[in-house]
Structures are given as structure tokens and as C-alpha cells.
Design a protein around this motif. Structure first.
Motif, PDB file in Angstrom:
ATOM      1  N   LEU A   7     -84.949  50.268 -37.243  1.00 27.78           N
ATOM      2  CA  LEU A   7     -83.737  49.643 -36.733  1.00 27.78           C
ATOM      3  C   LEU A   7     -84.035  48.687 -35.581  1.00 27.78           C
ATOM      4  N   GLU A   8     -85.198  48.858 -34.932  1.00 27.62           N
ATOM      5  CA  GLU A   8     -85.529  48.013 -33.807  1.00 27.62           C
ATOM      6  C   GLU A   8     -86.237  46.726 -34.217  1.00 27.62           C
ATOM      7  N   HIS A   9     -86.465  46.547 -35.496  1.00 26.36           N
ATOM      8  CA  HIS A   9     -87.123  45.321 -35.949  1.00 26.36           C
ATOM      9  C   HIS A   9     -86.234  44.101 -35.700  1.00 26.36           C
ATOM     10  N   LEU A  10     -86.897  42.976 -35.415  1.00 25.82           N
ATOM     11  CA  LEU A  10     -86.217  41.687 -35.309  1.00 25.82           C
ATOM     12  C   LEU A  10     -86.629  40.831 -36.490  1.00 25.82           C
ATOM     13  N   TYR A  11     -85.634  40.145 -37.056  1.00 25.87           N
ATOM     14  CA  TYR A  11     -85.900  39.302 -38.218  1.00 25.87           C
ATOM     15  C   TYR A  11     -85.442  37.869 -37.952  1.00 25.87           C
ATOM     16  N   LEU A  12     -86.052  36.956 -38.666  1.00 29.14           N
ATOM     17  CA  LEU A  12     -85.619  35.573 -38.618  1.00 29.14           C
ATOM     18  C   LEU A  12     -84.262  35.459 -39.306  1.00 29.14           C
ATOM     19  N   ALA A  13     -83.306  34.776 -38.668  1.00 28.34           N
ATOM     20  CA  ALA A  13     -81.982  34.603 -39.262  1.00 28.34           C
ATOM     21  C   ALA A  13     -82.099  33.876 -40.603  1.00 28.34           C
ATOM     22  N   ASN A  14     -81.239  34.232 -41.547  1.00 22.49           N
ATOM     23  CA  ASN A  14     -81.318  33.682 -42.897  1.00 22.49           C
ATOM     24  C   ASN A  14     -81.202  32.162 -42.941  1.00 22.49           C
ATOM     25  N   GLU A  15     -80.448  31.565 -41.997  1.00 23.58           N
ATOM     26  CA  GLU A  15     -80.202  30.129 -42.025  1.00 23.58           C
ATOM     27  C   GLU A  15     -81.252  29.315 -41.261  1.00 23.58           C
ATOM     28  N   VAL A  16     -82.293  29.999 -40.802  1.00 23.93           N
ATOM     29  CA  VAL A  16     -83.341  29.313 -40.047  1.00 23.93           C
ATOM     30  C   VAL A  16     -84.515  28.985 -40.972  1.00 23.93           C
ATOM     31  N   GLY A  24     -98.349  23.862 -34.166  1.00 20.08           N
ATOM     32  CA  GLY A  24     -97.640  25.127 -34.342  1.00 20.08           C
ATOM     33  C   GLY A  24     -96.637  24.979 -35.472  1.00 20.08           C
ATOM     34  N   GLY A  25     -95.398  24.616 -35.113  1.00 26.13           N
ATOM     35  CA  GLY A  25     -94.416  24.400 -36.168  1.00 26.13           C
ATOM     36  C   GLY A  25     -93.038  24.048 -35.652  1.00 26.13           C
ATOM     37  N   LEU A  26     -92.178  23.686 -36.589  1.00 23.02           N
ATOM     38  CA  LEU A  26     -90.786  23.354 -36.297  1.00 23.02           C
ATOM     39  C   LEU A  26     -89.891  24.498 -36.754  1.00 23.02           C
ATOM     40  N   VAL A  27     -88.858  24.739 -35.972  1.00 22.21           N
ATOM     41  CA  VAL A  27     -87.850  25.749 -36.293  1.00 22.21           C
ATOM     42  C   VAL A  27     -86.518  25.025 -36.374  1.00 22.21           C
ATOM     43  N   PHE A  28     -85.858  25.125 -37.515  1.00 22.77           N
ATOM     44  CA  PHE A  28     -84.605  24.408 -37.726  1.00 22.77           C
ATOM     45  C   PHE A  28     -83.508  25.390 -38.111  1.00 22.77           C
ATOM     46  N   ASP A  29     -82.415  25.351 -37.351  1.00 21.35           N
ATOM     47  CA  ASP A  29     -81.266  26.219 -37.615  1.00 21.35           C
ATOM     48  C   ASP A  29     -80.218  25.425 -38.387  1.00 21.35           C
ATOM     49  N   GLY A  33     -77.844  22.741 -36.538  1.00 23.74           N
ATOM     50  CA  GLY A  33     -78.752  21.611 -36.449  1.00 23.74           C
ATOM     51  C   GLY A  33     -79.741  21.697 -35.305  1.00 23.74           C
ATOM     52  N   TYR A  34     -79.842  22.850 -34.652  1.00 24.62           N
ATOM     53  CA  TYR A  34     -80.748  22.986 -33.512  1.00 24.62           C
ATOM     54  C   TYR A  34     -82.191  22.940 -33.992  1.00 24.62           C
ATOM     55  N   MET A  35     -83.021  22.167 -33.278  1.00 21.26           N
ATOM     56  CA  MET A  35     -84.432  22.007 -33.620  1.00 21.26           C
ATOM     57  C   MET A  35     -85.292  22.469 -32.456  1.00 21.26           C
ATOM     58  N   LEU A  36     -86.308  23.248 -32.768  1.00 20.95           N
ATOM     59  CA  LEU A  36     -87.183  23.781 -31.732  1.00 20.95           C
ATOM     60  C   LEU A  36     -88.628  23.598 -32.166  1.00 20.95           C
ATOM     61  N   GLU A  37     -89.465  23.119 -31.248  1.00 14.47           N
ATOM     62  CA  GLU A  37     -90.901  23.033 -31.486  1.00 14.47           C
ATOM     63  C   GLU A  37     -91.566  24.236 -30.828  1.00 14.47           C
ATOM     64  N   VAL A  38     -92.441  24.915 -31.553  1.00 17.55           N
ATOM     65  CA  VAL A  38     -93.145  26.071 -31.000  1.00 17.55           C
ATOM     66  C   VAL A  38     -94.647  25.897 -31.208  1.00 17.55           C
ATOM     67  N   ASP A  39     -95.429  26.523 -30.343  1.00 15.70           N
ATOM     68  CA  ASP A  39     -96.881  26.436 -30.472  1.00 15.70           C
ATOM     69  C   ASP A  39     -97.357  27.364 -31.585  1.00 15.70           C
ATOM     70  N   ARG A  40     -98.656  27.429 -31.793  1.00 14.00           N
ATOM     71  CA  ARG A  40     -99.190  28.195 -32.923  1.00 14.00           C
ATOM     72  C   ARG A  40     -98.917  29.697 -32.822  1.00 14.00           C
ATOM     73  N   PRO A  41     -99.129  30.320 -31.654  1.00  9.49           N
ATOM     74  CA  PRO A  41     -98.787  31.747 -31.566  1.00  9.49           C
ATOM     75  C   PRO A  41     -97.296  31.998 -31.807  1.00  9.49           C
ATOM     76  N   GLY A  42     -96.443  31.088 -31.275  1.00 12.48           N
ATOM     77  CA  GLY A  42     -95.005  31.242 -31.490  1.00 12.48           C
ATOM     78  C   GLY A  42     -94.626  31.105 -32.948  1.00 12.48           C
ATOM     79  N   PHE A  43     -95.264  30.174 -33.644  1.00 12.18           N
ATOM     80  CA  PHE A  43     -94.964  30.007 -35.060  1.00 12.18           C
ATOM     81  C   PHE A  43     -95.412  31.222 -35.868  1.00 12.18           C
ATOM     82  N   GLU A  44     -96.584  31.759 -35.550  1.00 15.28           N
ATOM     83  CA  GLU A  44     -97.063  32.941 -36.278  1.00 15.28           C
ATOM     84  C   GLU A  44     -96.110  34.117 -36.063  1.00 15.28           C
ATOM     85  N   LEU A  45     -95.569  34.224 -34.853  1.00 19.08           N
ATOM     86  CA  LEU A  45     -94.609  35.284 -34.560  1.00 19.08           C
ATOM     87  C   LEU A  45     -93.360  35.130 -35.420  1.00 19.08           C
TER      88      LEU A  45
END
Length: 542
Positions: A7-16, A24-29, A33-45
């Protein structure tokens, strides 16, 4: 019964959605329309959160980063099991370039046809001789954009509703995984068409005819807009208003926004006034710089209203020039993103750095008929726009030493060469004088000398914190020192600037800004040899 740890797990929202990049990578909601750039460790997470969930209390994870993602609703606490059903391409990057693997948003002028003849429409200056892609060809192009991992498709024109197949193409783009937005200048849209767009179109942006504000038609126009909003809302389509900030719009800004708010509009996108076809119109409607400076507190008031979603286009990045680079980066603010985050497509499928830079000399290829990766990675023109901050026409200007140059940089459409500094910025953020480089000192001194007339070498040394030898050398370059000095006096006192030789130093227009009647030279001289060098080979982009 499920375990407490599950129950304590965190998941990526379905619309992301995620897209891996070299940094690293791009995160798009898709929801906002929110856009976030993350580094490589953040993207792997985040990739792990998508495929199997993560523990929020894992010591290897940054609590600040996770808290930020929870605040943005990118991560969510849910009780579920998920499998990796997303595309496998997210795992790899095809080639390691110092730019994105593809734009995140593509602006598609689906047609340049329009019967409105709005006086401030910039597309009227586009000399387009190509044909429009038909329905089948448009679908092929959409498939290529989706395969390219583009997140958003913003459809405009001209007037996109002139296309009889617009609903079919919107639905197809949405089915391919693209988030689709559409901008129209109409306040009347057939109810059957809205029904067809339902479920596929994320947002409908209304280009507001602010020039009607002081006419007898305004009340009727507002009534029509309100009716359209109600019908669109019933179909689950978000409605927004595009406000072109011309001089007359800014003079009536409070009244205009208040009237639109009264009919229920809550999504506002502010667009900087771009050069229209008519130079006469430009001179009448280009805002005063004081008006642009007064806009920021007005926008802050507007954004503080509950429920208001306020956005500004990248050409207005100077409104955020007081942010630190760190804060700007955290919020994804990078200023001009032509040829990197964004690209523009004309009705025939030809690709350009942005929707403002549509001219034959800036065409980089054709999305329908060409190889997207080859166009994107090999284009010399796109490289120049990605690294415009390295160009002399930018570095040797107020934009070049503005403290906000990394997250602003101005708009290329306003630059006289379509590439360098933006002379329309109302307030460049200057660093302390003693931090200026040589070119910046000479630029500042050229302006300073116009007001002082005469300046001693000692004053120059004190102003910029440099030694006597360099001060004399730089002042001579500006043409501001007589060649004869007085006997028996120190150079720092005897060498003086003189107004009569000051004008020997050539001053590019970009250095001193421009007055409100100026018009970008690259638009006037689209076919001149002077501007043909934008596409030439250049090796300084690395």
C-alpha cells in the motif's frame, strides 16, 4: 489481504508520459500539459515507478524530489499492480546529441486559408506557395510524429476549421497517442463538429478579437463565446483564450480580462504582439516598453484568482527574467526553444524552427516525405537556433550579458537577422558593472558616454574595475580618447573621452535597442543575400 508495504508503493500517474533523453528524460503530464526535465537518476526512478512502483522511504531516493513529484501529481499513492505496457523505446536513446531527440510540441498550421482577415495575424505575412496535405497524407504525417515520440500537436492556421476533415484528423492524432490542441478565431462552431471532437481534443483555444472591445458588436460577441464555451464544456473540451498583447489590448487589459472572466473563461494564454504583414499596423499597435513592464503585476493579480490557469508564450520570457537560473530550471523555463522543444509544420508538411520563422530560407525539410531523424539531427539551420546564444549578434548585445539569458534570451522573430538579440526587451537584467566582459563594457560605455560627454580613464577604471592599460585600450576602441595627453599629469586623469570622436565607433542597432516604429529587417528582406547565411555550415554549436 494486501500487505501494508504494498500500500505504500508510489506509482507513476496513468496520464504521465516519459521519454528518455541523453541528459535523463522528459516527463509530460497529459492532464495539464506540464513538462519537466529530469536527470538520469530521476528518470530511472520514474521509470521504475511506472513499471513496478517505488518505496517513498527508500534511502536511495531523494525525499525532496519525491515530494515535488507528489505535489505535481506525477507520482500517486495507489493500491495497484502494474505491468510495463508502455513502448520499449523509452529505454534507449538512438543517438547522443546535445539537444532533444525530438520536439515535445509541434505546431501544425494545417491550412493558411481564413476569411477573417484579422489585422494583427502574423500568418498573413507568410508567402506560402505549397499545397495542403490531403487527409491520407496528413494521417501518414501524424503517424510519423507519434512514432517520433512527440507529446503535443497544436493545430492552427490560418483557420483550421476551414478543413472539412479537421475532426477526422484530430481523432486520428489522439488515437495515435498525441495530446491535441486546436486554436480557432471563430466564435461559432457547429454542434455536430463539437460532438465529433469530444474525447479527442484536449483543449480549444479561442483567439479573442480584442479589437471588438470598444465596438457595438462586443456584447454580442461575448454572448456567442459563452454559448460556445457551454457546448464545448458539455463535450469535455477545455476552453482557453489566446490574448494577443497589442498596444490597444494592453490599454484595456483589465477590462478585457474582467469581461472574459465574467462569462467563465479561466484559461488564459498571453501572446506577445508579433510583426503583422502591415508595417503601418505594426507602428500603431506595437506596445510601449512601459506597457510591457506594467503587465507583470497585472498578470500576478490574475494568476492569484482561484481557478485561473495562466500561461505566457516563450516570446514573453522577459516577464520572468528576475528568476534565478535554478528556479527557472526547476519550473522548466528555458526561454526561446525554437528547433528544440518546439517545431512548426506548414500545410504542405515542411518543417521550420518555430511558427514565427516560416520562410523558404528557414525550411529544414518535409515531415511527410523526409526522414524525421535526419532532418532533426542534421539540419544546420536548427543547430543555429538551438545555439543562438553563441552567435555574435546575440553575445555582443544586451541580451548577451543579461543575467536571464539562459532562461530567456528573447524572441528570434524580433531579431533583425532572425537569429540574434531581441531589441524589444523592455528591461534587460544587467549584472554588476564590474562583472562585465570587454565587449559588454564597450557596449555599456557607448550608451553611458552619450549622457556624460567626457569620462576620464580613472572614471572608466573605477566604473568597470579594470586596470589603466585595458581601460585606455578599450576607450580608444570606442574612439573616445584624444591621442595627445597633457604633460605632467597621470594618464588616468589626463586621458579624457571626447564627444566629437565618439561616433567613430560603429554601433549595431541591436546594441541600443529600437524605437517603437521599427520592424524586423529579416521580414522586410526575406530574399536579400544578407540573410542567406543563416543556413550555412557552422561548427560552433558544440
Amino acid at each position: 489481504m494486501k500487505s501494508e508495504s504494498h500500500l505504500e508503493h508510489l506509482y507513476l500517474a496513468n496520464e504521465v508520459r516519459l521519454r528518455r533523453e541523453n541528459f535523463g528524460g522528459l516527463v509530460f503530464d497529459r492532464r495539464d500539459g506540464y513538462m519537466l526535465e529530469v536527470d538520469r537518476p530521476g528518470f530511472e526512478l520514474l521509470f521504475q515507478a511506472r513499471t513496478g512502483g517505488i518505496y517513498p522511504d527508500d534511502p536511495e531516493n531523494s525525499s525532496h524530489f519525491i515530494d515535488r513529484l507528489l505535489q505535481l501529481r506525477i507520482l500517486e499513492k495507489v493500491d495497484r499492480h502494474t505491468d510495463s505496457t508502455d513502448n520499449k523505446e523509452t529505454l534507449t536513446v538512438r543517438r547522443d546529441f546535445p539537444w532533444l531527440s525530438a520536439p515535445e510540441t509541434v505546431h501544425w498550421a494545417i491550412t493558411y486559408r481564413c476569411g477573417m482577415k484579422c489585422p494583427d495575424c502574423y500568418s498573413s505575412r507568410v508567402n506560402f506557395s505549397g499545397r495542403e496535405l490531403n487527409t491520407a497524407e496528413s494521417k501518414i504525417m501524424i503517424e510519423k510524429l507519434a512514432g517520433w515520440k512527440v507529446f503535443q500537436l497544436a493545430i492552427g492556421g490560418g483557420e483550421p476549421l476551414e478543413r472539412g476533415d479537421i475532426a477526422e484528423l484530430v481523432k486520428y492524432a489522439s488515437a495515435c497517442g498525441l495530446t491535441v490542441h486546436l486554436t480557432t478565431g471563430r466564435q461559432f462552431i457547429n454542434g455536430d463538429l463539437l460532438d465529433e471532437l469530444s474525447g479527442s481534443l484536449t483543449s480549444l483555444q479561442l483567439g479573442i478579437h480584442a479589437n471588438w472591445l470598444q465596438t457595438p458588436d462586443w456584447r454580442s460577441y461575448l454572448h456567442d463565446l459563452e454559448s460556445l464555451m457551454e457546448r464545448a464544456s458539455d463535450n469535455g473540451i477545455k476552453i482557453g483564450a489566446n490574448l494577443c498583447l497589442s498596444r490597444s489590448t494592453l490599454e484595456n487589459f483589465g477590462l478585457l480580462v474582467g469581461e472574459l472572466g465574467n462569462i467563465g473563461l479561466r484559461r488564459f494564454t498571453m501572446l506577445r504582439y508579433k510583426p503583422p504583414l502591415s508595417i503601418k499596423r505594426w507602428r500603431e499597435e506595437l506596445p510601449e516598453k512601459e506597457q510591457l513592464l506594467e503587465l507583470k503585476p497585472e498578470l500576478e493579480k490574475l494568476s492569484a484568482i482561484p481557478g485561473v490557469d495562466l500561461r505566457i508564450d516563450c516570446a514573453l520570457s522577459f516577464l520572468q527574467c528576475d528568476l534565478t537560473s535554478t528556479v527557472a530550471m526547476e519550473h522548466g523555463i528555458i526561454g526561446c526553444s525554437a528547433g528544440n522543444r518546439i517545431a512548426a509544420i506548414a500545410p504542405d508538411g515542411s518543417l521550420y524552427p518555430c511558427s514565427q520563422l516560416v520562410t523558404p530560407k528557414l525550411c529544414v525539410g518535409n515531415v511527410y516525405s523526409g526522414s524525421l531523424d535526419k532532418i532533426w539531427h542534421d539540419s544546420k539551420i536548427l543547430r543555429k537556433y538551438r545555439f543562438f546564444r553563441n552567435k555574435e549578434s546575440f553575445t555582443d548585445s544586451y541580451c548577451g550579458f543579461c543575467t536571464a539569458r539562459r532562461h530567456c534570451g528573447g524572441c528570434r522573430a524580433f531579431a533583425h537577422d532572425a537569429l540574434g538579440c531581441d531589441p524589444g526587451c523592455p528591461a534587460p537584467q544587467k549584472p554588476p558593472l564590474k562583472h562585465y566582459g570587454q565587449k559588454n563594457r564597450m557596449l555599456d560605455f557607448s550608451s553611458f558616454l552619450q549622457f556624460r560627454g567626457q569620462v576620464t580613464v580613472g572614471e572608466y577604471m573605477e566604473r568597470y574595475g579594470i586596470g589603466q592599460k585595458n581601460a585606455i585600450k578599450e576607450m580608444k576602441k570606442v574612439g573616445a580618447i584624444p591621442v595627445v595627453r597633457r604633460t605632467g599629469r597621470k594618464k588616468r586623469d589626463a586621458y579624457r573621452s571626447t564627444p566629437n570622436v565618439f561616433y567613430n565607433f560603429p554601433q549595431p542597432d541591436e546594441w541600443s535597442g529600437y524605437d517603437d516604429s521599427d520592424y524586423p529587417e529579416w521580414i522586410i528582406s526575406l530574399n536579400d543575400r544578407e540573410y542567406s547565411t543563416i543556413g550555412e555550415e557552422d561548427e560552433d554549436y558544440f
